[in-house]
Design an enzyme around this catalytic site. Sequence first.
Site, PDB file in Angstrom:
ATOM      1  N   CYS A  40       0.734  -1.298  -0.115  1.00  0.00           N
ATOM      2  CA  CYS A  40      -0.331  -0.013   0.018  1.00  0.00           C
ATOM      3  C   CYS A  40       0.794   1.369   0.179  1.00  0.00           C
ATOM      4  CB  CYS A  40      -0.814  -0.475   0.987  1.00  0.00           C
ATOM      5  SG  CYS A  40      -1.846  -1.619   1.672  1.00  0.00           S
ATOM      6  N   ASN A  50      -2.066   2.589   5.329  1.00  0.00           N
ATOM      7  CA  ASN A  50      -1.093   1.703   5.200  1.00  0.00           C
ATOM      8  C   ASN A  50      -0.980   0.473   6.930  1.00  0.00           C
ATOM      9  OD1 ASN A  50      -0.674   2.677   3.051  1.00  0.00           O
ATOM     10  ND2 ASN A  50       1.029   3.083   3.239  1.00  0.00           N
ATOM     11  N   GLY A  51      -1.036  -0.886   6.965  1.00  0.00           N
ATOM     12  CA  GLY A  51      -0.583  -1.230   7.878  1.00  0.00           C
ATOM     13  C   GLY A  51      -1.583  -2.293   8.066  1.00  0.00           C
ATOM     14  N   HIS A  75      19.689 -37.578  -0.002  1.00  0.00           N
ATOM     15  CA  HIS A  75      18.727 -37.367   0.321  1.00  0.00           C
ATOM     16  C   HIS A  75      17.032 -37.130   0.167  1.00  0.00           C
ATOM     17  CE1 HIS A  75      22.119 -38.151   3.080  1.00  0.00           C
ATOM     18  NE2 HIS A  75      22.607 -37.624   2.404  1.00  0.00           N
ATOM     19  N   TRP A  89      -3.132  -2.886  -1.530  1.00  0.00           N
ATOM     20  CA  TRP A  89      -2.595  -4.005  -1.809  1.00  0.00           C
ATOM     21  C   TRP A  89      -3.618  -4.934  -0.217  1.00  0.00           C
ATOM     22  CZ3 TRP A  89      -0.100  -8.640   0.950  1.00  0.00           C
ATOM     23  CH2 TRP A  89       0.621  -9.090   0.253  1.00  0.00           C
ATOM     24  N   LYS A 131      13.863 -16.597  -8.388  1.00  0.00           N
ATOM     25  CA  LYS A 131      14.201 -15.563  -9.415  1.00  0.00           C
ATOM     26  C   LYS A 131      12.404 -16.092  -9.942  1.00  0.00           C
ATOM     27  CE  LYS A 131      14.914 -12.378  -7.547  1.00  0.00           C
ATOM     28  NZ  LYS A 131      15.162 -11.981  -6.616  1.00  0.00           N
ATOM     29  N   GLU A 173       9.221 -16.200  -8.510  1.00  0.00           N
ATOM     30  CA  GLU A 173       8.594 -15.345  -8.569  1.00  0.00           C
ATOM     31  C   GLU A 173       7.751 -14.652  -9.912  1.00  0.00           C
ATOM     32  OE1 GLU A 173      10.650 -11.922  -5.506  1.00  0.00           O
ATOM     33  OE2 GLU A 173      12.163 -12.621  -6.425  1.00  0.00           O
ATOM     34  N   ARG A 228       5.162  -0.711  -5.545  1.00  0.00           N
ATOM     35  CA  ARG A 228       5.525  -1.554  -5.024  1.00  0.00           C
ATOM     36  C   ARG A 228       4.401  -2.534  -4.771  1.00  0.00           C
ATOM     37  NH1 ARG A 228       6.988   2.295   0.175  1.00  0.00           N
ATOM     38  NH2 ARG A 228       5.431   0.981   0.659  1.00  0.00           N
ATOM     39  N   GLU A 272      18.408 -18.142  -4.491  1.00  0.00           N
ATOM     40  CA  GLU A 272      18.001 -17.020  -4.593  1.00  0.00           C
ATOM     41  C   GLU A 272      17.395 -17.127  -6.485  1.00  0.00           C
ATOM     42  OE1 GLU A 272      17.068 -14.448  -4.417  1.00  0.00           O
ATOM     43  OE2 GLU A 272      17.590 -12.813  -5.426  1.00  0.00           O
ATOM     44  N   LYS A 274       6.523  -5.127  -3.707  1.00  0.00           N
ATOM     45  CA  LYS A 274       8.042  -4.598  -3.558  1.00  0.00           C
ATOM     46  C   LYS A 274       8.325  -5.152  -2.378  1.00  0.00           C
ATOM     47  CE  LYS A 274      12.049  -3.340  -5.898  1.00  0.00           C
ATOM     48  NZ  LYS A 274      12.923  -4.248  -5.878  1.00  0.00           N
TER      49      LYS A 274
HETATM   50  C1  F6R Z   1      12.239 -11.298  -4.079  1.00  0.00           C
HETATM   51  C2  F6R Z   1      12.057 -10.043  -3.358  1.00  0.00           C
HETATM   52  C3  F6R Z   1      11.635 -10.289  -2.124  1.00  0.00           C
HETATM   53  C4  F6R Z   1      11.910  -9.491  -0.279  1.00  0.00           C
HETATM   54  C5  F6R Z   1      11.979  -9.193   0.222  1.00  0.00           C
HETATM   55  C6  F6R Z   1      12.470  -8.383   1.440  1.00  0.00           C
HETATM   56  O1  F6R Z   1      13.091 -10.960  -5.808  1.00  0.00           O
HETATM   57  O2  F6R Z   1      12.497  -8.702  -3.787  1.00  0.00           O
HETATM   58  O3  F6R Z   1      11.554 -11.700  -1.355  1.00  0.00           O
HETATM   59  O4  F6R Z   1      13.377  -9.276  -0.978  1.00  0.00           O
HETATM   60  O5  F6R Z   1      10.111  -8.770   0.721  1.00  0.00           O
HETATM   61  O6  F6R Z   1      12.531  -7.057   1.259  1.00  0.00           O
HETATM   62  P1  F6R Z   1      12.943  -5.889   1.298  1.00  0.00           P
HETATM   63  O7  F6R Z   1      14.930  -6.738   0.787  1.00  0.00           O
HETATM   64  O8  F6R Z   1      12.582  -4.433   0.896  1.00  0.00           O
HETATM   65  O9  F6R Z   1      13.790  -6.149   3.260  1.00  0.00           O
END
Ligand code: F6R
Length: 607
Positions: free
Chosen positions: A2, A105-106, A503, A79, A484, A487, A30, A480, A602
């Site tokens: 949000c 927000n929250g 295992h 959101w 990626k 996501e 975001r 990671e 984001k």
């Molecule tokens: C993946 C991604 C998320 C963030 C996670 C933490 O591409 O962006 O997994 O890494 O939400 O976010 P931050 O780094 O802002 O604490």
Amino acid sequence: MCGIVACLTKDRDKPTLSIGIDALTRLEYRGYDSAGAAFRTASNTIICKKAIGKILNLQKELEEYDQTALTPLILHTRWATHGTVTTSNAHPLSDCSGNFYIAHNGIVENYTSLKKQLQEEGHVFLSETDTEVIAHLIEKYFINNLEDAVRKALEQVVGTYGIAVISTYEPDKIVAASLSSPLLIGLGEDIIFVASDLSAIAPYIQKVVYLDDREVAVIEPNGYTIIREKKPQEVQWSGSAHDKGNYPHYMLQEIMEQPSTLEETMRGRLDLQEGSAKLGGLISVAVRLSRVNNVQLVGCGTAYHACLFGEYLLEEHACISSKSEVSSEFRYRKRALSKDTALIAVSQSGETADTLAAIKDAVSNNILALGITNSIGSTQTRITDAGVYTRSGTEIGVAATKTFTSQLVSLVLLALLLGRQRKLTLPEGQTIVNELLRIPNLVRHTLLCTDRVLEIAKKYENCENFFFLGRKYNYPIAKEGALKLKEISYVHAEGSYGGELKHGELALVSEHFPSICIVPKDSVYDKMVSNIEEIKTRNGTVIAITTEGNTELKSIADDVIYIPETLEILYPILSIIPLQLFAYHFANLRGCDIDKPRNLAKSVTVE
Ligand code: F6R
């Protein structure tokens, strides 16, 4: 997640609506699923318009209104957390009378009991949201002063909030308040803003004041008041952060930018003579740092993968016992952290709710709390004892790429600094510094694999499952790489330890379930080659990422991608590049919305 933008002006010609929409659009990255706006009319009623989907849809709803001096104006991108994605659940939300409108927000954690009580008192609810209870509480407590009513309402709330409220009773006023959800006041020429993120309003302001937890601010045409007055800080704004140039997607631009973002991360910080790093943000805690014997790293998602890398690195090169954990687990477990522990929180946004909670917990236990973040002025920077900025520039793509490699490099810098205070020798430190100096060029060279990666992505375009395997420093990279791919392309991917295959996970391996193996020429190379043999023996398909000049894998793996030779600890900065590109090309071939993947935000500012 949000976003809030609100503004107020006494200049009747100010195009507040277009400014507000532009600011809201800067928060699009975001993630959101609906948007709304509320503003006061000349006849002192409040008009509220909302739309699900893009901000463009909201703009259509607002076309008939005078584009100048709608003031005060509050805007919001939602959101969904409580209640589905509908216009009635979108913000701003109002009380029964329509005299109070709020953007929030929250999360109001006790909203069910508050709602029940308010309904018993006769309040009628029009949405399924938790936020609406705050609007009704303000209505309930209002006598003749909006900030008093807001303060009383918030006393009832358990949870987190960043809010902006307007009312017909006090038409030239916005009341804002925050608790564990960022909010700031921006001061521009003849216009004052409230926003949840500096990047939304930075082009329009010269000064900014951040609200602290439980502060309530009153914004009026001539200025603002907060319970605790704070000195405004200068705003530094380059103005170009949201331009994706000739790239089709921000994510690709951000992947390609990495040679220069990494240069920025290291600028002025490498000390070749001492074989160490100069981190200005840590000077204030230098003495405490020299006494640290344990490190606890915390982060979420991609940032957690950086923590995992940090764990291997700090243990091996700084000779400090290190552990990493996802913030959401760390905050709820009983731990026995000794006083000589430093907590290192890694977060791109510096606003991740779980990570902030972990920091608060450490601080309240007198543990030294350090932060690694990309976000200047974020909550994380204000609640940690000291920290390191990753300096990657704004990252718009939801999937973190350039901020991740900057986190890795920041951790290497930290390992150098801590290591040289302990057992890391001068020649060892100097070797790392020398190799770091080469890293931007090595990344530039690695990025040339993009066409080869595209070819491979085409070959495997129809696969729905992937393994990502690595050992030691490249285990976090396997995690990671899998994240990626999940996501942005929505296919199933698992990141695992090469050594864990036999295992259980080997049972999944098949021709249609390819394994992407990260096998640079490092100390676990032979072990990873054995893992590849195990997969091939079971008719599995292998895509290998290995060091240039290594011809051995050509005859074993189905496809090979090469990265340049470097030190073992720096391979992850190179090996993640083809994986970022693979996720990008694979998702693009499948027509996915790369920069705004479904269901994701984001910045995860709620638990
Ligand atoms: C993946 C991604 C998320 C963030 C996670 C933490 O591409 O962006 O997994 O890494 O939400 O976010 P931050 O780094 O802002 O604490």
